[in-house]
Design a protein around this motif. Structure first.
Motif, PDB file in Angstrom:
ATOM      1  N   LEU A  47      -5.950   0.126   8.331  1.00 23.79           N
ATOM      2  CA  LEU A  47      -6.756  -1.124   8.146  1.00 23.79           C
ATOM      3  C   LEU A  47      -6.941  -1.715   7.178  1.00 23.79           C
ATOM      4  O   LEU A  47      -7.559  -2.242   6.013  1.00 23.79           O
ATOM      5  CB  LEU A  47      -7.968  -0.778   9.233  1.00 23.79           C
ATOM      6  N   GLU A  48      -7.317   0.289   6.318  1.00 23.09           N
ATOM      7  CA  GLU A  48      -8.278   0.029   4.298  1.00 23.09           C
ATOM      8  C   GLU A  48      -7.252  -0.796   4.166  1.00 23.09           C
ATOM      9  O   GLU A  48      -7.161  -1.362   2.660  1.00 23.09           O
ATOM     10  CB  GLU A  48      -8.859   1.783   4.205  1.00 23.09           C
ATOM     11  N   ALA A  49      -5.279   0.121   4.373  1.00 24.32           N
ATOM     12  CA  ALA A  49      -4.544  -0.411   2.971  1.00 24.32           C
ATOM     13  C   ALA A  49      -4.536  -1.909   3.294  1.00 24.32           C
ATOM     14  O   ALA A  49      -4.353  -2.826   2.100  1.00 24.32           O
ATOM     15  CB  ALA A  49      -3.105   0.488   3.893  1.00 24.32           C
ATOM     16  N   ARG A  50      -4.241  -2.760   4.165  1.00 25.46           N
ATOM     17  CA  ARG A  50      -3.967  -3.753   4.596  1.00 25.46           C
ATOM     18  C   ARG A  50      -5.905  -4.745   3.446  1.00 25.46           C
ATOM     19  O   ARG A  50      -5.351  -5.310   3.387  1.00 25.46           O
ATOM     20  CB  ARG A  50      -4.155  -4.503   6.129  1.00 25.46           C
ATOM     21  N   LEU A  51      -6.590  -4.174   4.075  1.00 23.14           N
ATOM     22  CA  LEU A  51      -8.196  -5.021   2.970  1.00 23.14           C
ATOM     23  C   LEU A  51      -6.710  -4.645   1.656  1.00 23.14           C
ATOM     24  O   LEU A  51      -8.234  -4.881   0.723  1.00 23.14           O
ATOM     25  CB  LEU A  51      -9.275  -3.572   3.136  1.00 23.14           C
ATOM     26  N   ARG A  52      -6.584  -3.238   0.736  1.00 22.02           N
ATOM     27  CA  ARG A  52      -6.789  -2.901  -0.349  1.00 22.02           C
ATOM     28  C   ARG A  52      -5.298  -3.960  -0.787  1.00 22.02           C
ATOM     29  O   ARG A  52      -5.841  -4.528  -1.594  1.00 22.02           O
ATOM     30  CB  ARG A  52      -6.288  -1.659  -1.054  1.00 22.02           C
ATOM     31  N   ILE A  53      -4.533  -4.080   0.119  1.00 16.26           N
ATOM     32  CA  ILE A  53      -2.906  -5.434  -0.672  1.00 16.26           C
ATOM     33  C   ILE A  53      -3.987  -6.373  -0.743  1.00 16.26           C
ATOM     34  O   ILE A  53      -3.881  -7.408  -1.785  1.00 16.26           O
ATOM     35  CB  ILE A  53      -2.203  -5.937   0.709  1.00 16.26           C
ATOM     36  N   ASN A  54      -4.708  -6.839   0.012  1.00 15.97           N
ATOM     37  CA  ASN A  54      -5.566  -8.629   0.160  1.00 15.97           C
ATOM     38  C   ASN A  54      -5.968  -8.484  -1.219  1.00 15.97           C
ATOM     39  O   ASN A  54      -6.771  -9.717  -1.027  1.00 15.97           O
ATOM     40  CB  ASN A  54      -5.620  -8.428   1.625  1.00 15.97           C
ATOM     41  N   ARG A  55      -7.016  -7.529  -1.384  1.00 12.03           N
ATOM     42  CA  ARG A  55      -7.635  -7.356  -2.232  1.00 12.03           C
ATOM     43  C   ARG A  55      -7.423  -8.135  -3.630  1.00 12.03           C
ATOM     44  O   ARG A  55      -6.269  -8.645  -3.969  1.00 12.03           O
ATOM     45  CB  ARG A  55      -8.266  -6.496  -3.115  1.00 12.03           C
ATOM     46  N   PRO A  56      -8.319  -9.659  -3.659  1.00 13.98           N
ATOM     47  CA  PRO A  56      -7.842 -10.224  -5.205  1.00 13.98           C
ATOM     48  C   PRO A  56      -7.684  -9.624  -6.636  1.00 13.98           C
ATOM     49  O   PRO A  56      -8.773  -8.708  -6.702  1.00 13.98           O
ATOM     50  CB  PRO A  56      -9.027 -11.652  -5.595  1.00 13.98           C
ATOM     51  N   GLY A  57      -6.779 -10.225  -7.226  1.00 19.26           N
ATOM     52  CA  GLY A  57      -6.733  -9.258  -8.471  1.00 19.26           C
ATOM     53  C   GLY A  57      -5.831  -8.032  -8.798  1.00 19.26           C
ATOM     54  O   GLY A  57      -5.941  -7.866  -9.113  1.00 19.26           O
ATOM     55  N   ARG A  58      -5.025  -7.276  -7.259  1.00 16.49           N
ATOM     56  CA  ARG A  58      -4.762  -6.680  -7.058  1.00 16.49           C
ATOM     57  C   ARG A  58      -3.699  -6.561  -8.218  1.00 16.49           C
ATOM     58  O   ARG A  58      -2.941  -5.390  -8.530  1.00 16.49           O
ATOM     59  CB  ARG A  58      -5.000  -6.293  -5.985  1.00 16.49           C
ATOM     60  N   LEU A  59      -3.347  -7.311  -8.734  1.00 16.64           N
ATOM     61  CA  LEU A  59      -1.663  -7.389  -8.732  1.00 16.64           C
ATOM     62  C   LEU A  59      -1.902  -8.385 -10.286  1.00 16.64           C
ATOM     63  O   LEU A  59      -1.637  -8.375 -11.036  1.00 16.64           O
ATOM     64  CB  LEU A  59      -0.844  -8.050  -8.597  1.00 16.64           C
ATOM     65  N   SER A  60      -2.931  -8.223 -10.890  1.00 14.30           N
ATOM     66  CA  SER A  60      -3.383  -9.200 -12.566  1.00 14.30           C
ATOM     67  C   SER A  60      -3.289  -7.852 -13.070  1.00 14.30           C
ATOM     68  O   SER A  60      -3.264  -6.297 -13.127  1.00 14.30           O
ATOM     69  CB  SER A  60      -5.112  -8.794 -12.784  1.00 14.30           C
ATOM     70  N   GLY A  61      -2.423  -7.879 -14.276  1.00 15.69           N
ATOM     71  CA  GLY A  61      -2.750  -7.930 -15.469  1.00 15.69           C
ATOM     72  C   GLY A  61      -0.659  -6.670 -15.448  1.00 15.69           C
ATOM     73  O   GLY A  61      -0.108  -5.673 -16.616  1.00 15.69           O
ATOM     74  N   VAL A  62       0.039  -6.983 -14.407  1.00 11.77           N
ATOM     75  CA  VAL A  62       1.186  -6.702 -14.540  1.00 11.77           C
ATOM     76  C   VAL A  62       1.973  -7.558 -15.335  1.00 11.77           C
ATOM     77  O   VAL A  62       2.762  -8.820 -15.142  1.00 11.77           O
ATOM     78  CB  VAL A  62       1.441  -6.587 -12.315  1.00 11.77           C
ATOM     79  N   ASP A  63       2.866  -7.035 -15.554  1.00  8.85           N
ATOM     80  CA  ASP A  63       3.473  -7.469 -16.719  1.00  8.85           C
ATOM     81  C   ASP A  63       4.912  -6.961 -17.386  1.00  8.85           C
ATOM     82  O   ASP A  63       6.183  -7.185 -17.684  1.00  8.85           O
ATOM     83  CB  ASP A  63       3.011  -7.687 -18.407  1.00  8.85           C
ATOM     84  N   ALA A  64       5.014  -5.510 -16.190  1.00  5.69           N
ATOM     85  CA  ALA A  64       6.919  -5.337 -16.048  1.00  5.69           C
ATOM     86  C   ALA A  64       6.997  -5.039 -14.963  1.00  5.69           C
ATOM     87  O   ALA A  64       5.934  -4.296 -14.057  1.00  5.69           O
ATOM     88  CB  ALA A  64       6.933  -3.858 -16.695  1.00  5.69           C
ATOM     89  N   LEU A  65       7.430  -5.558 -14.445  1.00  7.56           N
ATOM     90  CA  LEU A  65       8.325  -5.267 -12.999  1.00  7.56           C
ATOM     91  C   LEU A  65      10.084  -4.652 -12.289  1.00  7.56           C
ATOM     92  O   LEU A  65      10.354  -5.059 -12.995  1.00  7.56           O
ATOM     93  CB  LEU A  65       8.365  -6.334 -11.939  1.00  7.56           C
ATOM     94  N   GLY A  66      10.097  -4.234 -11.500  1.00  2.00           N
ATOM     95  CA  GLY A  66      11.349  -3.956 -10.682  1.00  2.00           C
ATOM     96  C   GLY A  66      11.218  -3.654  -9.320  1.00  2.00           C
ATOM     97  O   GLY A  66      10.219  -3.515  -8.296  1.00  2.00           O
TER      98      GLY A  66
END
Length: 246
Positions: A47-66
């Motif tokens: 439950l806690e992991a799902r809340l963190r995954i759906n948190r707004p801005g979790r992917l902000s600032g990512v500029d290199a992806l693998g």
């Protein structure tokens, strides 16, 4: 402090989720420390992991992806247990990479990768400057279509793996040309099969001299020696840190 009929407090669940996220601590080890069963702890972590995954801005600032494949389970039909891992390779202010897992997508295909990128929206994909991948055409097509402005880079591990496989193939081919059979323990080229796969700087002067001597003895013509000498130079370039020469 705790949910209705819950075994663990919110603080304990957050602690366990942090340990799982940041330190890769197994759920079984965390459950042992908290004195509960694996299932009881996972119910709260999920439950806690799902809340963190759906948190707004979790992917902000990512500029290199693998993106890379991972065998999630070895059971079932071949390929049915494959997933695509999406990793953040963004560098911090000091230029260091602290890789973190962003998501696991069921399946190993270009479509799975492309669909995940589409779900994140243009705001995310437009900020990706570098995309790393293994030598799989499906991932390359997805990055080409969804991240047209990103620089595509093949992971160094896979480049070295392909290089070592190629030089080993050349060694076996030369062995067959020379002796008409597979290599034996006392054959010159068979004896240096491991040395051929090493970075040249990791070899001692004695090892380099032995490598050159065995290569001369085991090749049928001068061109074979040149082919066998390619790998140490290639792996040297791949493994050398940035800023240490070309």
């Amino acid at each position: 402090m705790a949910g209705k009929r819950a075994i663990l407090t919110h603080r304990a669940i957050r602690w366990a989720t942090d340990a799982l996220e940041k330190y890769d601590t197994p759920v079984s080890a965390l459950a042992h420390q908290l004195g509960v069963s694996w299932r009881s702890l996972w119910k709260g972590i999920e439950l806690e992991a799902r809340l963190r995954i759906n948190r707004p801005g979790r992917l902000s600032g990512v500029d290199a992806l693998g993106v890379d494949e991972h065998v999630w389970t070895h059971a079932g039909f071949p390929g049915s247990g494959m997933v695509t891992g999406v990793i953040d390779h963004t560098r911090d202010a000091n230029g260091s990479v602290h890789a973190r897992l962003l998501d696991l997508v069921p399946g190993r295909s270009g479509k799975a990768c492309a669909d995940w990128l589409k779900e994140q929206g243009a705001g995310f994909t437009s900020g990706i400057k570098v995309a790393t991948l293994d030598p799989f055409r499906g991932y390359a097509n997805a990055i080409r279509d969804e991240l047209p402005e990103a620089i595509t880079v093949v992971v160094a591990f896979h480049i070295v793996k392909l290089g070592t496989a190629m030089v080993d193939e050349v060694r076996r081919r030369v062995q067959q040309e020379t002796l008409g059979r597979r290599g034996h323990a006392k054959d010159p080229l068979y004896g240096i099969r491991r040395a051929l796969q090493q970075v040249i700087e990791s070899l001692s002067e004695k090892q380099v001299a032995r490598l050159e001597k065995k290569t001369r003895r085991g090749r049928p013509d001068p061109r074979s020696g040149h082919r066998l000498a390619v790998l140490p130079k290639a792996t040297d370039r791949v493994s050398r840190p940035a800023g240490e020469g070309p």
